[in-house]
Motif scaffolding. Sequence first.
Motif, PDB file in Angstrom:
ATOM      1  N   ASP A 182      -9.013   1.681  -0.748  1.00 39.48           N
ATOM      2  CA  ASP A 182      -8.449   1.730   0.596  1.00 39.48           C
ATOM      3  C   ASP A 182      -7.736   0.400   0.871  1.00 39.48           C
ATOM      4  N   ALA A 183      -6.505   0.477   1.327  1.00 38.09           N
ATOM      5  CA  ALA A 183      -5.711  -0.730   1.528  1.00 38.09           C
ATOM      6  C   ALA A 183      -6.355  -1.632   2.581  1.00 38.09           C
ATOM      7  N   SER A 184      -6.351  -2.930   2.311  1.00 36.58           N
ATOM      8  CA  SER A 184      -6.968  -3.910   3.199  1.00 36.58           C
ATOM      9  C   SER A 184      -6.257  -5.237   3.036  1.00 36.58           C
TER      10      SER A 184
ATOM     11  N   LEU B  41      -3.453   3.548   0.179  1.00 38.72           N
ATOM     12  CA  LEU B  41      -4.171   3.017  -0.968  1.00 38.72           C
ATOM     13  C   LEU B  41      -3.529   1.720  -1.444  1.00 38.72           C
ATOM     14  N   ASP B  42      -4.372   0.767  -1.836  1.00 39.74           N
ATOM     15  CA  ASP B  42      -3.871  -0.484  -2.393  1.00 39.74           C
ATOM     16  C   ASP B  42      -3.226  -0.203  -3.748  1.00 39.74           C
TER      17      ASP B  42
ATOM     18  N   SER C  97       0.849  -1.184   0.000  1.00 38.20           N
ATOM     19  CA  SER C  97       0.000   0.000   0.000  1.00 38.20           C
ATOM     20  C   SER C  97       0.888   1.239   0.000  1.00 38.20           C
TER      21      SER C  97
END
Length: 272
Positions: A70-72, A63-64, A59
């Motif tokens: 949204d990074a996860s 951010l991915d 990320s």
Amino acid sequence: MRDLKGIVEVELLVEEGGTLTPTREYVHRDTTYVEGRSGQRYALRVRNLTGGRVEVVPSVDGLDVQSGKDASFDLRGIVIRPRDSFDFTGFRISDSEVATFRFGSIEQSYAAKIGKPRNVGVIGVAVFEELAALPPPPPPPPPFSPPPPPFGGPPPGALGAPPAPQAFGPPAPAPARPPAPAAPPPAPGSVPAPAAPKGLGTTFGERRESRITSTQFERATPKPAAVLVIRYEQREGLRALGIDVDGLSQRETASPFPAETGYAKPPPGWKG
């Protein structure tokens, strides 16, 4: 930098003279920092140190890198072969191209331009190990052959059929969790966009070739085996944090008499 388990090694490469080279890392209060300059291209190199495949989900600014969301931990990343490495050179825009990572002002950053400047200035790497394949089941035992009956005993087969061999195999997979319901979009004009802070961010740069293909990868655990974090800032920002970017510690420990004997040696080219 490496994770504590020694699964991967992560380096930030910055462009100097047209070539990407590893940049210096500064460890300050258990956090790793690197210096960036506005307009400078950079890449994230991740090296797999193990004998198995790993999946890496990076990320940038929260951010991915693959999807721009949204990074996860639930998002998928890049699978790196054993003892191999991969350079993440930008935000992915197709299977063959990325938008180059370049440092710039926070106002110019990709995150700020899509209204998400809150996490600008941080790079993360989540690492997942692969679920090991179960060994094949053992072969079934040979058919049961009862010994011949004694004289006058019951005929063959009267003792009953042998029990069926037990089957071995992997456990049934756990049922997939239903996806969380999406949050309803805010009403127009109800929540103002957050103001972008001052500092350094990552821009959505020019197109650059970076080819990938699809593969199968089953994670050993739902949570990553390791998470590594790098924060970046301009030199002035690093100084403000109290990080020794100018080598002051070396100057403070400089010796006035490194050698007590001998005379001054003229420098090269000295004519006197």
